[in-house]
Write a protein that holds these residues in place. Structure first.
Motif, short mmCIF file in Angstrom:
data_model
loop_
_atom_site.label_atom_id
_atom_site.label_comp_id
_atom_site.label_asym_id
_atom_site.label_seq_id
_atom_site.Cartn_x
_atom_site.Cartn_y
_atom_site.Cartn_z
N ASP A 154 0.86 -1.18 0.00
CA ASP A 154 0.00 0.00 0.00
C ASP A 154 0.89 1.23 0.00
O ASP A 154 1.91 1.27 0.70
CB ASP A 154 -0.90 -0.05 1.25
N ILE A 155 0.53 2.24 -0.78
CA ILE A 155 1.22 3.53 -0.75
C ILE A 155 0.16 4.61 -0.63
O ILE A 155 -0.77 4.69 -1.44
CB ILE A 155 2.07 3.76 -2.02
N ASN A 156 0.29 5.43 0.41
CA ASN A 156 -0.64 6.53 0.65
C ASN A 156 -2.10 6.07 0.70
O ASN A 156 -3.01 6.76 0.25
CB ASN A 156 -0.49 7.62 -0.42
N GLY A 157 -2.31 4.88 1.22
CA GLY A 157 -3.68 4.37 1.38
C GLY A 157 -4.23 3.69 0.15
O GLY A 157 -5.36 3.18 0.18
N GLU A 158 -3.47 3.63 -0.94
CA GLU A 158 -3.90 2.95 -2.16
C GLU A 158 -3.30 1.55 -2.21
O GLU A 158 -2.09 1.38 -2.15
CB GLU A 158 -3.48 3.74 -3.40
N GLU A 159 -4.17 0.56 -2.34
CA GLU A 159 -3.72 -0.82 -2.37
C GLU A 159 -2.99 -1.12 -3.67
O GLU A 159 -3.37 -0.66 -4.74
CB GLU A 159 -4.92 -1.75 -2.22
N ILE A 160 -1.93 -1.92 -3.57
CA ILE A 160 -1.12 -2.30 -4.73
C ILE A 160 -1.35 -3.77 -5.02
O ILE A 160 -1.07 -4.63 -4.18
CB ILE A 160 0.37 -2.03 -4.47
N GLN A 161 -1.85 -4.06 -6.21
CA GLN A 161 -2.03 -5.44 -6.63
C GLN A 161 -0.79 -5.98 -7.35
O GLN A 161 -0.46 -7.15 -7.23
CB GLN A 161 -3.25 -5.55 -7.55
N GLY A 162 -0.13 -5.11 -8.12
CA GLY A 162 1.04 -5.53 -8.87
C GLY A 162 1.83 -4.35 -9.38
O GLY A 162 1.64 -3.21 -8.93
N ARG A 163 2.74 -4.59 -10.33
CA ARG A 163 3.63 -3.54 -10.83
C ARG A 163 2.85 -2.37 -11.43
O ARG A 163 3.25 -1.20 -11.25
CB ARG A 163 4.60 -4.11 -11.87
N ALA A 164 1.77 -2.63 -12.13
CA ALA A 164 1.02 -1.55 -12.78
C ALA A 164 0.54 -0.54 -11.74
O ALA A 164 0.67 0.68 -11.94
CB ALA A 164 -0.15 -2.12 -13.57
#
Length: 536
Positions: free
Chosen positions: A486-496
Protein backbone atom coordinates in the motif's frame (compact mmCIF):
# COMPACT_ATOMS: atom_id res chain seq x y z
CA UNK A 1 40.63 36.03 45.23
CA UNK A 2 36.95 36.77 45.87
CA UNK A 3 34.76 34.37 47.89
CA UNK A 4 32.54 33.86 44.82
CA UNK A 5 35.49 32.88 42.62
CA UNK A 6 36.93 30.61 45.35
CA UNK A 7 33.57 28.80 45.67
CA UNK A 8 33.39 28.22 41.94
CA UNK A 9 36.95 26.85 41.84
CA UNK A 10 36.20 24.49 44.72
CA UNK A 11 33.16 23.19 42.86
CA UNK A 12 35.12 22.60 39.65
CA UNK A 13 37.93 20.80 41.51
CA UNK A 14 35.48 18.61 43.42
CA UNK A 15 33.67 17.73 40.23
CA UNK A 16 36.90 16.78 38.46
CA UNK A 17 37.92 14.54 41.35
CA UNK A 18 34.51 12.89 41.41
CA UNK A 19 34.67 12.10 37.69
CA UNK A 20 38.32 10.97 37.80
CA UNK A 21 38.02 8.53 40.69
CA UNK A 22 34.35 7.51 40.59
CA UNK A 23 33.83 3.97 39.37
CA UNK A 24 30.15 3.26 38.65
CA UNK A 25 29.45 -0.34 37.84
CA UNK A 26 26.20 -1.93 36.48
CA UNK A 27 25.21 -5.62 36.14
CA UNK A 28 24.71 -7.01 32.62
CA UNK A 29 21.03 -7.25 31.66
CA UNK A 30 19.53 -10.72 32.05
CA UNK A 31 15.79 -10.62 31.61
CA UNK A 32 15.04 -14.29 32.29
CA UNK A 33 11.45 -14.38 33.60
CA UNK A 34 10.71 -15.58 37.14
CA UNK A 35 7.34 -15.12 38.82
CA UNK A 36 7.21 -14.68 42.61
CA UNK A 37 4.13 -13.05 44.15
CA UNK A 38 3.92 -10.98 47.30
CA UNK A 39 1.90 -12.02 50.32
CA UNK A 40 1.03 -10.11 53.46
CA UNK A 41 3.45 -7.24 52.94
CA UNK A 42 3.32 -3.93 54.73
CA UNK A 43 2.84 -0.46 53.30
CA UNK A 44 6.18 0.76 51.92
CA UNK A 45 6.19 3.98 53.96
CA UNK A 46 7.82 6.18 51.33
CA UNK A 47 9.88 9.11 52.65
CA UNK A 48 9.06 11.92 50.24
CA UNK A 49 11.65 14.66 49.91
CA UNK A 50 14.82 15.37 51.87
CA UNK A 51 14.23 18.31 54.27
CA UNK A 52 17.86 18.20 55.36
CA UNK A 53 18.93 18.55 51.76
CA UNK A 54 17.46 22.01 51.41
CA UNK A 55 20.36 23.54 53.32
CA UNK A 56 23.07 21.67 51.43
CA UNK A 57 25.74 23.54 49.51
CA UNK A 58 28.23 22.35 46.93
CA UNK A 59 31.15 24.05 48.69
CA UNK A 60 32.77 20.71 49.50
CA UNK A 61 31.77 18.95 46.30
CA UNK A 62 29.42 16.01 46.73
CA UNK A 63 30.63 14.90 50.15
CA UNK A 64 27.50 15.95 52.09
CA UNK A 65 25.16 14.23 49.64
CA UNK A 66 27.25 11.06 49.59
CA UNK A 67 27.45 10.92 53.38
CA UNK A 68 23.65 11.00 53.64
CA UNK A 69 22.87 8.65 50.76
CA UNK A 70 25.53 5.90 50.92
CA UNK A 71 24.27 4.22 54.14
CA UNK A 72 20.99 3.28 52.40
CA UNK A 73 22.72 1.68 49.40
CA UNK A 74 23.19 -2.11 49.64
CA UNK A 75 25.12 -4.84 47.89
CA UNK A 76 23.03 -7.74 46.56
CA UNK A 77 24.71 -11.13 46.18
CA UNK A 78 22.92 -13.70 44.03
CA UNK A 79 23.40 -17.41 43.49
CA UNK A 80 21.88 -19.99 41.17
CA UNK A 81 22.57 -23.55 40.05
CA UNK A 82 23.13 -24.18 36.35
CA UNK A 83 23.59 -27.54 34.66
CA UNK A 84 26.59 -27.98 32.38
CA UNK A 85 27.47 -30.88 30.10
CA UNK A 86 30.67 -32.11 28.52
CA UNK A 87 30.87 -31.44 24.79
CA UNK A 88 31.15 -34.30 22.33
CA UNK A 89 34.75 -35.39 22.31
CA UNK A 90 36.94 -38.23 21.19
CA UNK A 91 38.94 -40.19 23.78
CA UNK A 92 41.79 -40.44 21.27
CA UNK A 93 44.77 -38.09 21.53
CA UNK A 94 45.22 -35.26 18.99
CA UNK A 95 46.30 -36.60 15.59
CA UNK A 96 44.57 -39.93 16.12
CA UNK A 97 41.00 -38.93 15.30
CA UNK A 98 38.97 -41.52 13.36
CA UNK A 99 38.51 -40.73 9.65
CA UNK A 100 35.21 -39.26 8.37
CA UNK A 101 32.48 -41.90 8.19
CA UNK A 102 34.28 -44.31 10.51
CA UNK A 103 32.03 -46.22 12.93
CA UNK A 104 33.12 -48.28 15.90
CA UNK A 105 32.08 -51.98 15.82
CA UNK A 106 28.74 -52.98 17.43
CA UNK A 107 29.10 -53.55 21.16
CA UNK A 108 32.36 -51.57 21.38
CA UNK A 109 32.66 -49.49 24.57
CA UNK A 110 35.29 -47.02 25.66
CA UNK A 111 36.97 -47.51 29.03
CA UNK A 112 35.29 -45.81 32.03
CA UNK A 113 36.00 -42.11 32.68
CA UNK A 114 36.92 -41.35 29.08
CA UNK A 115 35.59 -38.14 27.53
CA UNK A 116 33.22 -40.02 25.18
CA UNK A 117 31.54 -41.82 28.07
CA UNK A 118 31.08 -38.51 29.87
CA UNK A 119 29.73 -36.58 26.91
CA UNK A 120 26.07 -36.78 28.01
CA UNK A 121 26.78 -36.28 31.70
CA UNK A 122 25.27 -33.10 33.11
CA UNK A 123 26.77 -31.59 36.22
CA UNK A 124 25.44 -28.73 38.38
CA UNK A 125 27.50 -25.59 38.54
CA UNK A 126 27.06 -22.74 41.00
CA UNK A 127 26.85 -19.31 39.36
CA UNK A 128 27.33 -16.16 41.43
CA UNK A 129 26.87 -12.49 40.56
CA UNK A 130 26.14 -9.23 42.35
CA UNK A 131 24.44 -5.88 41.95
CA UNK A 132 23.20 -2.88 43.88
CA UNK A 133 19.98 -1.76 45.53
CA UNK A 134 18.70 0.86 47.94
CA UNK A 135 16.39 0.94 50.95
CA UNK A 136 13.22 2.99 50.49
CA UNK A 137 11.33 2.49 53.76
CA UNK A 138 11.77 1.54 57.38
CA UNK A 139 9.62 -1.51 56.64
CA UNK A 140 12.76 -2.97 55.02
CA UNK A 141 11.85 -2.69 51.33
CA UNK A 142 14.80 -2.65 48.93
CA UNK A 143 14.45 -1.52 45.31
CA UNK A 144 16.70 -2.87 42.56
CA UNK A 145 16.56 -3.91 38.89
CA UNK A 146 14.71 -6.96 37.64
CA UNK A 147 17.78 -8.02 35.67
CA UNK A 148 19.85 -8.05 38.86
CA UNK A 149 17.67 -10.67 40.58
CA UNK A 150 16.25 -12.57 37.58
CA UNK A 151 17.08 -16.26 37.72
CA UNK A 152 18.49 -16.13 41.25
CA UNK A 153 17.75 -19.02 43.60
CA UNK A 154 19.28 -17.33 46.63
CA UNK A 155 19.56 -13.62 47.44
CA UNK A 156 21.81 -12.21 50.17
CA UNK A 157 22.19 -8.53 51.06
CA UNK A 158 25.04 -6.69 52.73
CA UNK A 159 24.28 -3.29 54.24
CA UNK A 160 26.63 -0.33 54.20
CA UNK A 161 27.45 -0.92 57.88
CA UNK A 162 28.56 -4.51 57.20
CA UNK A 163 25.48 -6.38 58.39
CA UNK A 164 24.66 -9.33 56.14
CA UNK A 165 21.20 -10.89 55.62
CA UNK A 166 20.86 -14.30 54.01
CA UNK A 167 18.00 -15.63 51.88
CA UNK A 168 16.26 -12.29 51.51
CA UNK A 169 12.64 -12.41 50.30
CA UNK A 170 11.87 -11.38 46.74
CA UNK A 171 8.53 -9.56 46.97
CA UNK A 172 8.11 -9.38 43.20
CA UNK A 173 9.55 -8.08 39.96
CA UNK A 174 8.44 -6.48 36.72
CA UNK A 175 10.39 -7.31 33.54
CA UNK A 176 8.44 -4.65 31.61
CA UNK A 177 10.07 -1.84 33.59
CA UNK A 178 13.15 -3.72 34.90
CA UNK A 179 12.16 -3.05 38.53
CA UNK A 180 12.28 -5.55 41.39
CA UNK A 181 11.46 -5.35 45.10
CA UNK A 182 13.11 -7.19 48.01
CA UNK A 183 12.36 -7.05 51.73
CA UNK A 184 14.60 -7.20 54.76
CA UNK A 185 13.37 -8.18 58.21
CA UNK A 186 15.41 -5.62 60.12
CA UNK A 187 15.13 -2.50 62.25
CA UNK A 188 17.45 0.47 62.54
CA UNK A 189 18.20 1.02 58.86
CA UNK A 190 18.96 4.07 56.76
CA UNK A 191 16.26 5.07 54.26
CA UNK A 192 16.62 7.10 51.09
CA UNK A 193 14.18 9.97 50.57
CA UNK A 194 12.25 9.97 47.29
CA UNK A 195 12.50 12.90 44.89
CA UNK A 196 10.75 13.62 41.61
CA UNK A 197 12.13 12.64 38.23
CA UNK A 198 9.26 14.56 36.62
CA UNK A 199 10.45 17.81 38.20
CA UNK A 200 14.12 17.12 37.49
CA UNK A 201 15.46 19.28 34.67
CA UNK A 202 18.01 18.42 31.99
CA UNK A 203 21.36 19.82 33.11
CA UNK A 204 20.90 19.22 36.85
CA UNK A 205 23.69 17.58 38.83
CA UNK A 206 23.17 13.93 39.76
CA UNK A 207 25.14 11.18 41.50
CA UNK A 208 25.10 7.52 40.49
CA UNK A 209 25.71 5.45 43.61
CA UNK A 210 26.21 1.71 43.77
CA UNK A 211 27.74 -1.07 45.79
CA UNK A 212 28.81 -3.67 43.22
CA UNK A 213 30.37 -6.21 45.58
CA UNK A 214 33.07 -7.40 43.17
CA UNK A 215 35.58 -9.65 44.88
CA UNK A 216 39.07 -8.15 45.11
CA UNK A 217 42.18 -9.27 47.03
CA UNK A 218 41.54 -6.95 50.01
CA UNK A 219 37.78 -7.67 49.95
CA UNK A 220 34.62 -6.81 48.00
CA UNK A 221 34.34 -3.50 46.16
CA UNK A 222 31.45 -1.81 47.92
CA UNK A 223 30.21 1.81 47.94
CA UNK A 224 31.01 3.67 44.71
CA UNK A 225 30.00 7.23 43.74
CA UNK A 226 30.21 9.03 40.39
CA UNK A 227 28.91 12.44 39.35
CA UNK A 228 27.37 13.87 36.21
CA UNK A 229 24.32 15.69 34.92
CA UNK A 230 20.93 14.75 33.54
CA UNK A 231 21.61 14.60 29.80
CA UNK A 232 18.05 13.90 28.61
CA UNK A 233 14.68 12.52 29.75
CA UNK A 234 12.13 10.19 28.23
CA UNK A 235 14.73 8.11 26.40
CA UNK A 236 13.68 4.94 24.57
CA UNK A 237 16.69 2.75 23.71
CA UNK A 238 14.83 -0.55 23.08
CA UNK A 239 17.02 -2.46 25.54
CA UNK A 240 13.89 -3.88 27.22
CA UNK A 241 11.44 -3.69 24.32
CA UNK A 242 13.62 -5.91 22.12
CA UNK A 243 12.75 -8.76 24.50
CA UNK A 244 9.27 -7.72 25.55
CA UNK A 245 7.00 -5.73 23.20
CA UNK A 246 5.04 -4.41 26.19
CA UNK A 247 8.15 -3.09 27.93
CA UNK A 248 8.07 0.52 29.12
CA UNK A 249 11.15 2.61 28.40
CA UNK A 250 11.13 6.15 29.73
CA UNK A 251 14.74 6.44 30.84
CA UNK A 252 16.61 9.33 32.38
CA UNK A 253 19.90 9.68 30.51
CA UNK A 254 22.99 10.74 32.45
CA UNK A 255 26.72 11.02 31.87
CA UNK A 256 27.44 9.92 35.45
CA UNK A 257 29.54 6.78 35.09
CA UNK A 258 27.46 3.57 35.20
CA UNK A 259 29.19 0.25 34.59
CA UNK A 260 28.86 -3.36 35.63
CA UNK A 261 27.71 -3.83 39.22
CA UNK A 262 26.03 -0.44 39.65
CA UNK A 263 22.69 -1.70 38.29
CA UNK A 264 19.94 -1.26 40.84
CA UNK A 265 21.67 1.56 42.69
CA UNK A 266 20.09 5.01 43.09
CA UNK A 267 20.50 8.04 40.86
CA UNK A 268 20.14 10.97 43.26
CA UNK A 269 19.89 14.74 42.90
CA UNK A 270 21.93 17.38 44.71
CA UNK A 271 19.54 17.19 47.70
CA UNK A 272 20.20 13.47 48.12
CA UNK A 273 16.76 12.42 46.83
CA UNK A 274 16.35 9.38 44.59
CA UNK A 275 15.15 10.30 41.10
CA UNK A 276 15.97 7.04 39.30
CA UNK A 277 17.35 3.49 39.36
CA UNK A 278 20.70 3.01 37.55
CA UNK A 279 19.88 0.45 34.87
CA UNK A 280 21.84 0.37 31.63
CA UNK A 281 24.52 1.83 29.41
CA UNK A 282 24.63 2.35 25.66
CA UNK A 283 28.05 1.26 24.47
CA UNK A 284 29.87 -0.23 21.50
CA UNK A 285 32.45 -1.88 23.77
CA UNK A 286 30.43 -3.08 26.77
CA UNK A 287 32.14 -0.46 28.94
CA UNK A 288 31.02 3.02 29.87
CA UNK A 289 31.10 5.58 27.04
CA UNK A 290 29.09 8.45 28.48
CA UNK A 291 25.55 7.15 27.98
CA UNK A 292 23.95 5.90 31.18
CA UNK A 293 20.23 5.28 31.72
CA UNK A 294 18.05 5.13 34.82
CA UNK A 295 14.43 4.11 35.38
CA UNK A 296 12.57 7.24 36.64
CA UNK A 297 11.49 6.99 40.26
CA UNK A 298 7.84 7.85 39.51
CA UNK A 299 7.61 4.75 37.33
CA UNK A 300 9.41 2.65 39.94
CA UNK A 301 7.01 3.82 42.66
CA UNK A 302 4.01 2.69 40.63
CA UNK A 303 5.57 -0.75 40.23
CA UNK A 304 6.56 -1.06 43.89
CA UNK A 305 3.12 -0.02 45.15
CA UNK A 306 1.45 -2.63 42.93
CA UNK A 307 3.88 -5.37 43.92
CA UNK A 308 3.20 -4.74 47.60
CA UNK A 309 -0.57 -4.46 47.28
CA UNK A 310 -1.31 -7.09 44.63
CA UNK A 311 1.84 -9.20 44.28
CA UNK A 312 1.95 -8.21 40.60
CA UNK A 313 1.87 -5.08 38.47
CA UNK A 314 -1.55 -4.02 37.17
CA UNK A 315 -1.01 -1.94 34.06
CA UNK A 316 -3.46 -0.64 31.47
CA UNK A 317 -2.95 -1.48 27.82
CA UNK A 318 -4.34 -0.19 24.50
CA UNK A 319 -2.92 -3.13 22.55
CA UNK A 320 -0.65 -1.61 19.90
CA UNK A 321 2.95 -1.80 18.75
CA UNK A 322 4.13 1.78 18.19
CA UNK A 323 7.18 3.76 17.06
CA UNK A 324 8.22 7.37 17.50
CA UNK A 325 7.25 9.79 14.74
CA UNK A 326 10.23 10.92 12.66
CA UNK A 327 10.77 13.86 10.32
CA UNK A 328 9.42 11.96 7.30
CA UNK A 329 6.27 11.09 9.25
CA UNK A 330 5.79 14.73 10.22
CA UNK A 331 6.08 15.75 6.57
CA UNK A 332 3.58 13.13 5.35
CA UNK A 333 0.99 13.63 8.07
CA UNK A 334 1.31 17.41 8.06
CA UNK A 335 2.36 17.63 11.71
CA UNK A 336 3.61 20.95 13.01
CA UNK A 337 6.30 19.21 15.09
CA UNK A 338 8.05 15.86 15.00
CA UNK A 339 5.88 14.44 17.77
CA UNK A 340 3.54 11.52 18.21
CA UNK A 341 3.48 7.71 18.23
CA UNK A 342 2.70 5.79 15.04
CA UNK A 343 0.76 2.51 15.19
CA UNK A 344 2.62 -0.33 13.46
CA UNK A 345 0.65 -3.42 14.45
CA UNK A 346 -1.95 -4.54 16.96
CA UNK A 347 -0.95 -6.81 19.83
CA UNK A 348 -3.81 -9.25 19.30
CA UNK A 349 -7.02 -9.70 17.30
CA UNK A 350 -9.25 -8.11 19.95
CA UNK A 351 -6.87 -5.25 20.71
CA UNK A 352 -8.75 -2.37 22.40
CA UNK A 353 -7.31 0.10 19.89
CA UNK A 354 -8.39 -2.07 16.95
CA UNK A 355 -11.89 -2.48 18.37
CA UNK A 356 -12.06 1.30 18.78
CA UNK A 357 -11.53 1.76 15.02
CA UNK A 358 -7.85 2.68 14.93
CA UNK A 359 -5.83 1.46 11.96
CA UNK A 360 -2.21 0.68 11.23
CA UNK A 361 -0.34 3.83 10.27
CA UNK A 362 -2.54 6.14 12.37
CA UNK A 363 -0.52 8.52 14.56
CA UNK A 364 -1.51 9.08 18.19
CA UNK A 365 -0.83 12.72 19.07
CA UNK A 366 -2.75 13.09 22.33
CA UNK A 367 -4.25 11.26 25.32
CA UNK A 368 -7.21 12.73 27.19
CA UNK A 369 -6.51 16.15 25.68
CA UNK A 370 -2.81 16.13 26.61
CA UNK A 371 -0.20 16.10 23.81
CA UNK A 372 2.05 13.10 23.21
CA UNK A 373 5.64 13.70 22.11
CA UNK A 374 6.48 10.05 21.45
CA UNK A 375 6.29 6.45 22.64
CA UNK A 376 7.62 7.11 26.15
CA UNK A 377 5.15 9.90 26.83
CA UNK A 378 2.24 7.90 25.41
CA UNK A 379 3.08 5.03 27.77
CA UNK A 380 3.43 7.48 30.66
CA UNK A 381 0.00 8.99 30.03
CA UNK A 382 -1.69 5.60 29.62
CA UNK A 383 -0.18 4.53 32.97
CA UNK A 384 -2.30 7.16 34.68
CA UNK A 385 -5.39 5.06 33.89
CA UNK A 386 -6.58 1.74 35.30
CA UNK A 387 -7.59 -1.36 33.31
CA UNK A 388 -11.29 -1.10 32.49
CA UNK A 389 -11.29 2.68 32.16
CA UNK A 390 -12.00 4.39 28.83
CA UNK A 391 -9.52 6.91 27.45
CA UNK A 392 -9.88 9.32 24.54
CA UNK A 393 -7.04 9.35 22.01
CA UNK A 394 -6.30 12.16 19.55
CA UNK A 395 -5.07 10.70 16.27
CA UNK A 396 -4.12 11.70 12.75
CA UNK A 397 -5.55 9.17 10.29
CA UNK A 398 -3.25 7.71 7.68
CA UNK A 399 -6.18 7.22 5.29
CA UNK A 400 -7.34 10.85 5.33
CA UNK A 401 -4.49 12.78 7.03
CA UNK A 402 -7.21 14.37 9.16
CA UNK A 403 -7.40 14.62 12.92
CA UNK A 404 -9.84 12.36 14.69
CA UNK A 405 -10.68 11.01 18.14
CA UNK A 406 -11.12 7.44 19.35
CA UNK A 407 -12.44 6.15 22.66
CA UNK A 408 -10.47 3.11 23.81
CA UNK A 409 -11.44 0.84 26.71
CA UNK A 410 -8.21 -0.21 28.41
CA UNK A 411 -7.41 -3.78 29.42
CA UNK A 412 -4.79 -5.29 31.71
CA UNK A 413 -1.34 -5.88 30.23
CA UNK A 414 0.00 -9.42 29.90
CA UNK A 415 3.59 -9.54 31.12
CA UNK A 416 4.29 -12.83 29.39
CA UNK A 417 3.93 -11.68 25.79
CA UNK A 418 6.53 -13.14 23.40
CA UNK A 419 9.47 -10.97 22.35
CA UNK A 420 9.59 -9.27 18.99
CA UNK A 421 12.30 -10.07 16.47
CA UNK A 422 13.88 -7.16 14.64
CA UNK A 423 14.47 -7.37 10.89
CA UNK A 424 18.06 -7.23 9.69
CA UNK A 425 19.00 -5.05 6.78
CA UNK A 426 20.64 -6.38 3.64
CA UNK A 427 22.84 -4.40 1.20
CA UNK A 428 20.98 -3.35 -1.93
CA UNK A 429 22.13 -1.99 -5.25
CA UNK A 430 21.49 1.23 -7.18
CA UNK A 431 18.29 1.66 -9.22
CA UNK A 432 16.54 4.33 -11.29
CA UNK A 433 13.24 3.97 -9.40
CA UNK A 434 12.06 7.25 -7.83
CA UNK A 435 11.86 5.43 -4.48
CA UNK A 436 15.34 3.99 -5.01
CA UNK A 437 14.30 0.33 -5.12
CA UNK A 438 13.99 -2.55 -7.56
CA UNK A 439 10.73 -4.49 -7.33
CA UNK A 440 8.93 -7.46 -8.87
CA UNK A 441 5.29 -8.48 -8.82
CA UNK A 442 3.80 -11.98 -8.78
CA UNK A 443 4.11 -12.42 -12.55
CA UNK A 444 7.83 -11.59 -12.47
CA UNK A 445 8.93 -13.55 -9.42
CA UNK A 446 10.67 -16.84 -10.21
CA UNK A 447 9.97 -20.11 -8.39
CA UNK A 448 13.24 -19.97 -6.47
CA UNK A 449 12.41 -16.43 -5.30
CA UNK A 450 9.08 -17.60 -3.92
CA UNK A 451 11.04 -19.96 -1.68
CA UNK A 452 13.82 -17.44 -1.00
CA UNK A 453 11.46 -14.65 0.06
CA UNK A 454 8.87 -17.02 1.62
CA UNK A 455 5.96 -15.66 -0.41
CA UNK A 456 3.18 -17.74 -1.92
CA UNK A 457 2.37 -17.63 -5.66
CA UNK A 458 -0.48 -15.24 -6.40
CA UNK A 459 0.59 -12.63 -3.83
CA UNK A 460 -0.59 -9.01 -4.01
CA UNK A 461 1.84 -6.10 -3.97
CA UNK A 462 5.42 -5.83 -5.14
CA UNK A 463 8.48 -7.43 -3.53
CA UNK A 464 11.70 -5.49 -2.99
CA UNK A 465 14.60 -7.34 -4.66
CA UNK A 466 17.29 -4.62 -4.58
CA UNK A 467 17.84 -0.90 -4.46
CA UNK A 468 19.90 2.15 -3.56
CA UNK A 469 20.79 2.40 0.15
CA UNK A 470 20.74 6.20 -0.21
CA UNK A 471 17.29 6.21 -1.81
CA UNK A 472 14.01 7.07 -0.11
CA UNK A 473 13.16 3.47 0.79
CA UNK A 474 16.73 2.18 0.88
CA UNK A 475 17.40 4.40 3.89
CA UNK A 476 14.90 2.31 5.84
CA UNK A 477 17.37 -0.60 5.61
CA UNK A 478 14.63 -3.05 4.69
CA UNK A 479 15.64 -6.64 3.89
CA UNK A 480 15.10 -8.01 0.41
CA UNK A 481 11.83 -9.92 0.27
CA UNK A 482 9.87 -7.10 1.92
CA UNK A 483 6.47 -6.58 0.27
CA UNK A 484 5.00 -3.15 -0.49
CA UNK A 485 1.23 -3.59 -0.25
CA UNK A 486 0.00 0.00 0.00
CA UNK A 487 1.22 3.53 -0.75
CA UNK A 488 -0.64 6.53 0.65
CA UNK A 489 -3.68 4.37 1.38
CA UNK A 490 -3.90 2.95 -2.16
CA UNK A 491 -3.72 -0.82 -2.37
CA UNK A 492 -1.12 -2.30 -4.73
CA UNK A 493 -2.03 -5.44 -6.63
CA UNK A 494 1.04 -5.53 -8.87
CA UNK A 495 3.63 -3.54 -10.83
CA UNK A 496 1.02 -1.55 -12.78
CA UNK A 497 -0.47 -0.11 -9.57
CA UNK A 498 2.97 0.55 -8.13
CA UNK A 499 4.26 2.44 -11.18
CA UNK A 500 1.03 4.42 -11.54
CA UNK A 501 1.27 5.66 -7.95
CA UNK A 502 4.96 6.55 -7.95
CA UNK A 503 4.82 8.21 -11.38
CA UNK A 504 3.37 11.34 -9.81
CA UNK A 505 6.02 11.58 -7.10
CA UNK A 506 9.10 13.76 -7.16
CA UNK A 507 11.94 15.09 -4.99
CA UNK A 508 10.75 16.40 -1.63
CA UNK A 509 7.42 14.52 -1.70
CA UNK A 510 6.45 12.65 1.48
CA UNK A 511 4.56 9.39 1.37
CA UNK A 512 3.39 6.58 3.66
CA UNK A 513 4.20 2.97 2.77
CA UNK A 514 2.58 -0.14 4.21
CA UNK A 515 5.03 -3.02 4.29
CA UNK A 516 5.06 -6.75 4.93
CA UNK A 517 8.61 -7.24 6.24
CA UNK A 518 10.44 -10.56 6.03
CA UNK A 519 12.04 -11.24 9.43
CA UNK A 520 15.22 -13.30 9.98
CA UNK A 521 13.15 -16.12 11.52
CA UNK A 522 11.14 -16.45 8.29
CA UNK A 523 8.01 -14.83 9.65
CA UNK A 524 6.48 -11.62 8.33
CA UNK A 525 5.55 -8.45 10.18
CA UNK A 526 3.25 -5.64 9.09
CA UNK A 527 4.72 -2.14 9.39
CA UNK A 528 4.07 1.44 8.30
CA UNK A 529 6.92 3.72 7.28
CA UNK A 530 6.97 7.30 6.05
CA UNK A 531 9.62 8.40 3.56
CA UNK A 532 10.62 11.62 1.83
CA UNK A 533 12.04 11.39 -1.68
CA UNK A 534 15.51 12.98 -1.45
CA UNK A 535 16.64 15.89 -3.57
CA UNK A 536 19.23 14.81 -6.14
Amino acid sequence: MSDSLRTRLNLLIATAIAFAFGVGLASVLDLTPVSIAADGNRDPGWVIGAPAGAGMTMGNGFADVTERVAPAVVTIYLTAERETSFPNASPLPPGFEPPPGFEFPPGFEFPPDTARNREEERLPQTVEWSGSGFIVSEAGYVVTNNHVVAGAERIDIELHDGRVFDNVALVGRDPQTDVALLRLEVDDIAVLPIGSSDETAVGEWVLAIGSPGFRTAPGPLLSSVTAGIVSAKGRNISILRNRNPLAIEDFIQTDAVINRGNSGGPLVNAAGEVIGINTAILSTTGSYQGYGFAVPIELAREVVDDLIEFGEVRRALIGVSITDVDAADAAFYGLERVEGAKIQTFSFDDSPALLAGLEGGDVIVGVAGEPVSGVSELQRRIRAFEPGETVELDVVRRSTLERDRARVRLISADADSPPRVAARSEPIEATGDVLGIAVKDDAEVEAREHAQYRIDPGFSGVVIVGGDRRGAVGRLRLPEGTLIVDINGEEIQGRADYERIISGLGPGDALSVQLDILLPNGRRQNAFRSVVIPER
